[in-house]
Design a protein around this motif. Structure first.
Motif, PDB file in Angstrom:
ATOM      1  N   LEU A 124      45.732  40.766  39.122  1.00  0.00           N
ATOM      2  CA  LEU A 124      44.757  41.520  39.919  1.00  0.00           C
ATOM      3  C   LEU A 124      45.005  41.301  41.412  1.00  0.00           C
ATOM      4  CD1 LEU A 124      41.409  40.917  37.977  1.00  0.00           C
ATOM      5  CD2 LEU A 124      42.606  43.081  38.235  1.00  0.00           C
ATOM      6  N   SER A 125      45.266  40.072  41.795  1.00  0.00           N
ATOM      7  CA  SER A 125      45.493  39.760  43.213  1.00  0.00           C
ATOM      8  C   SER A 125      46.757  40.431  43.724  1.00  0.00           C
ATOM      9  CB  SER A 125      45.589  38.242  43.406  1.00  0.00           C
ATOM     10  OG  SER A 125      44.403  37.612  43.005  1.00  0.00           O
ATOM     11  N   GLN A 126      47.828  40.389  42.929  1.00  0.00           N
ATOM     12  CA  GLN A 126      49.076  41.025  43.348  1.00  0.00           C
ATOM     13  C   GLN A 126      48.915  42.536  43.461  1.00  0.00           C
ATOM     14  OE1 GLN A 126      51.605  39.350  40.257  1.00  0.00           O
ATOM     15  NE2 GLN A 126      52.604  37.996  41.736  1.00  0.00           N
ATOM     16  N   ALA A 127      48.169  43.124  42.524  1.00  0.00           N
ATOM     17  CA  ALA A 127      47.954  44.571  42.579  1.00  0.00           C
ATOM     18  C   ALA A 127      47.158  44.957  43.824  1.00  0.00           C
ATOM     19  CB  ALA A 127      47.223  45.035  41.316  1.00  0.00           C
ATOM     20  N   ARG A 128      46.136  44.185  44.159  1.00  0.00           N
ATOM     21  CA  ARG A 128      45.342  44.480  45.350  1.00  0.00           C
ATOM     22  C   ARG A 128      46.169  44.283  46.620  1.00  0.00           C
ATOM     23  NH1 ARG A 128      39.914  44.803  45.465  1.00  0.00           N
ATOM     24  NH2 ARG A 128      39.776  43.609  47.409  1.00  0.00           N
ATOM     25  N   LEU A 129      47.017  43.272  46.628  1.00  0.00           N
ATOM     26  CA  LEU A 129      47.868  43.032  47.795  1.00  0.00           C
ATOM     27  C   LEU A 129      48.848  44.175  47.992  1.00  0.00           C
ATOM     28  CD1 LEU A 129      48.735  41.155  50.093  1.00  0.00           C
ATOM     29  CD2 LEU A 129      50.259  40.018  48.474  1.00  0.00           C
ATOM     30  N   ASN A 130      49.459  44.634  46.902  1.00  0.00           N
ATOM     31  CA  ASN A 130      50.400  45.750  47.005  1.00  0.00           C
ATOM     32  C   ASN A 130      49.697  47.033  47.439  1.00  0.00           C
ATOM     33  OD1 ASN A 130      52.508  44.095  46.162  1.00  0.00           O
ATOM     34  ND2 ASN A 130      52.215  44.588  43.998  1.00  0.00           N
ATOM     35  N   ALA A 131      48.488  47.227  46.934  1.00  0.00           N
ATOM     36  CA  ALA A 131      47.727  48.420  47.335  1.00  0.00           C
ATOM     37  C   ALA A 131      47.370  48.366  48.813  1.00  0.00           C
ATOM     38  CB  ALA A 131      46.468  48.549  46.486  1.00  0.00           C
ATOM     39  N   ALA A 132      47.016  47.183  49.296  1.00  0.00           N
ATOM     40  CA  ALA A 132      46.676  47.037  50.715  1.00  0.00           C
ATOM     41  C   ALA A 132      47.885  47.307  51.592  1.00  0.00           C
ATOM     42  CB  ALA A 132      46.139  45.634  50.975  1.00  0.00           C
ATOM     43  N   GLN A 133      49.061  46.918  51.147  1.00  0.00           N
ATOM     44  CA  GLN A 133      50.274  47.167  51.927  1.00  0.00           C
ATOM     45  C   GLN A 133      50.628  48.654  51.944  1.00  0.00           C
ATOM     46  OE1 GLN A 133      53.191  44.599  50.166  1.00  0.00           O
ATOM     47  NE2 GLN A 133      52.589  42.824  51.379  1.00  0.00           N
ATOM     48  N   ARG A 134      50.354  49.340  50.835  1.00  0.00           N
ATOM     49  CA  ARG A 134      50.664  50.774  50.791  1.00  0.00           C
ATOM     50  C   ARG A 134      49.764  51.566  51.722  1.00  0.00           C
ATOM     51  NH1 ARG A 134      51.237  49.962  45.160  1.00  0.00           N
ATOM     52  NH2 ARG A 134      49.136  50.769  44.823  1.00  0.00           N
ATOM     53  N   TYR A 135      48.483  51.202  51.753  1.00  0.00           N
ATOM     54  CA  TYR A 135      47.541  51.950  52.567  1.00  0.00           C
ATOM     55  C   TYR A 135      47.479  51.444  54.003  1.00  0.00           C
ATOM     56  CZ  TYR A 135      45.902  54.111  48.270  1.00  0.00           C
ATOM     57  OH  TYR A 135      45.847  54.816  47.107  1.00  0.00           O
ATOM     58  N   GLY A 136      48.005  50.254  54.226  1.00  0.00           N
ATOM     59  CA  GLY A 136      48.040  49.715  55.573  1.00  0.00           C
ATOM     60  C   GLY A 136      49.383  49.959  56.216  1.00  0.00           C
ATOM     61  N   THR A 193      40.691  39.237  44.237  1.00  0.00           N
ATOM     62  CA  THR A 193      40.699  39.886  42.918  1.00  0.00           C
ATOM     63  C   THR A 193      39.847  41.137  42.834  1.00  0.00           C
ATOM     64  OG1 THR A 193      38.841  38.553  42.127  1.00  0.00           O
ATOM     65  CG2 THR A 193      41.050  37.620  41.857  1.00  0.00           C
ATOM     66  N   GLY A 194      38.902  41.302  43.757  1.00  0.00           N
ATOM     67  CA  GLY A 194      37.966  42.422  43.651  1.00  0.00           C
ATOM     68  C   GLY A 194      36.820  42.141  42.705  1.00  0.00           C
ATOM     69  N   LEU A 195      36.813  40.978  42.061  1.00  0.00           N
ATOM     70  CA  LEU A 195      35.737  40.603  41.147  1.00  0.00           C
ATOM     71  C   LEU A 195      34.615  39.922  41.917  1.00  0.00           C
ATOM     72  CD1 LEU A 195      37.896  39.123  38.228  1.00  0.00           C
ATOM     73  CD2 LEU A 195      37.028  41.456  38.467  1.00  0.00           C
TER      74      LEU A 195
END
Length: 414
Positions: free
Chosen positions: A37-49, A208-210
């Motif tokens: 979950l943490s890796q997915a959120r980090l990758n998503a933040a890099q894509r949108y940032g 994690t978003g949790l």
């Protein structure tokens, strides 16, 4: 005074007879893919940032047989004496990789992939460290708050009983004020612990978003190393698999392979030339096609002293950095192992101390003449018994936390 002794004994038995809370936390780990979950959120933040690396770099590649760009050479030569005589030549030059360069490039490609894998593992280990920190900070703060809340409930119950006795003149007001002072001290501790709890939950939610930390987080089911290894072997074996150590080793191998390839002259290409030539004058018009190859001769080192000095400096810095990494990881691992042993030694002493505190407090409560022992001494012993029980619970949780920290120090992710 019989009423006073009865109230004291009831509160005492209520506080010290409940030992079920001590078994809390001895469960298996329940971590629902927190790292993923943490890796997915980090990758998503890099894509949108704003990503640090251009995504086009992922599409870069090298030629499997060319070591550079092909070139075309054109030439035209005319006679100064006879204007009708000239020579024209067109040549296509292809810088071909040597067999040695093919071999080293293949090894470099494998090393580069291994380095990327270790960098990804290092990212996972870093996120695991943050997750473990937030999880255990929250758990310990929650444990302390639970213990303080339990102590508060017992003191409030005792406060109600003492107030009734004070109102009818059976107990002095000072006894009641001592209880209120204890309650104020507990409230002050709760404020700090609630802030720590909120900060830990905030970090966990960002990762994690949790919004809730899993209840079962113990990693004791994952051993630090095989039981048949000595402590020193455990450290050396663990550090040899550490992503940071592996990354440093692979980077050194990469630099060594590059410098050896340069020294052997493998970076100098073999040039294949395809030539078309036309020679013409008043009598002859000759056209020719030719094939040529230029091979560098490796009689000596192809390195300049500047290149060699630069590599030697880099290699020395990498060795120093590798030694530093090893010593830091080894020191941290051994320190955590000693802390774990100290906590295990404290466990038996705390259990013995809790038994003694219970016995002492019970004996003080049995004193027939309440004037033989001051109320303040009894209350302090009563608080000491509760604090010892809290330390025993926190000692168990801290041992679980240290186990997670040992896994982190040895490079083992969640």
């Amino acid at each position: 005074m019989s009423v006073v002794k009865s109230c004291i004994k009831i509160c005492l038995l209520t506080a010290l007879s409940s030992s079920s809370f001590l078994s809390h936390g001895a469960s298996n780990s329940e971590q629902p893919q927190l790292l993923e979950l943490s890796q997915a959120r980090l990758n998503a933040a890099q894509r949108y940032g704003t990503p640090l690396n251009d995504e086009r770099s992922l599409q870069l590649s090298s030629s499997s047989w060319l070591s550079g760009l092909p070139s075309i050479s054109l030439s035209h030569l005319g006679s100064l004496d006879n204007g009708n005589s000239y020579e024209q030549e067109v040549s296509l030059n292809l810088p071909i990789k040597s067999p040695g360069l093919h071999s080293s490039d293949k090894q470099l490609k494998q090393l580069t992939q291994a380095i990327q894998d270790q960098q990804l593992a290092l990212q996972g280990l870093y996120l695991s460290g943050l997750l473990r920190q937030s999880i255990w900070d929250h758990r310990i703060a929650s444990m302390k708050l639970t213990q303080l809340e339990r102590k508060t409930q017992l003191l409030e119950k005792l406060h109600i009983q003492q107030k009734r006795l004070t109102d009818v003149g059976e107990l002095p007001l000072a006894n009641l004020l001592l209880l209120e002072r204890e309650l104020v001290d507990i409230e002050l501790q709760q404020i700090d612990l609630k802030q720590q709890q909120a900060e830990a939950l905030s970090l966990f939610s960002q990762l994690t978003g949790l919004q809730q930390i899993p209840a079962k987080i113990d990693e004791s089911s994952h051993p630090v190393a095989a039981s048949d290894l000595s402590s020193q072997e455990v450290v050396n074996h663990g550090l040899a698999q550490h992503p940071l150590w592996q990354l440093q080793t692979l980077q050194q191998q990469q630099q060594l392979l590059i410098i050896k390839s340069q020294q052997a002259g493998e970076r100098d290409p073999w040039t294949l030339s395809l030539t078309a030539k036309n020679t013409s004058d008043d009598q002859v018009d000759d056209q020719q096609l030719g094939l040529g190859i230029t091979v560098p001769l490796g009689f000596s080192s192809a390195l300049s002293q500047t290149e060699l000095s630069t590599w030697q400096q880099i290699h020395s810095e990498q060795n120093l950095n590798r030694d530093r990494i090893y010593l830091e990881l080894k020191t941290q691992t051994e320190k955590l192992a000693k802390q774990q042993q100290n906590l295990q030694n404290q466990q038996a002493l705390l259990q013995r101390g809790l038994a003694l505190s219970r016995t002492i407090t019970e004996e003080l409560a049995k004193v027939k003449d309440q004037n033989q022992v001051s109320y303040e001494i009894w209350l302090r012993r009563y608080m000491d018994a509760l604090d010892t029980e809290s330390r025993l619970v926190l000692n168990q949780v801290t041992q679980q936390q240290l186990h997670s920290q040992q896994l982190q120090a040895l490079g083992i992710s969640l």
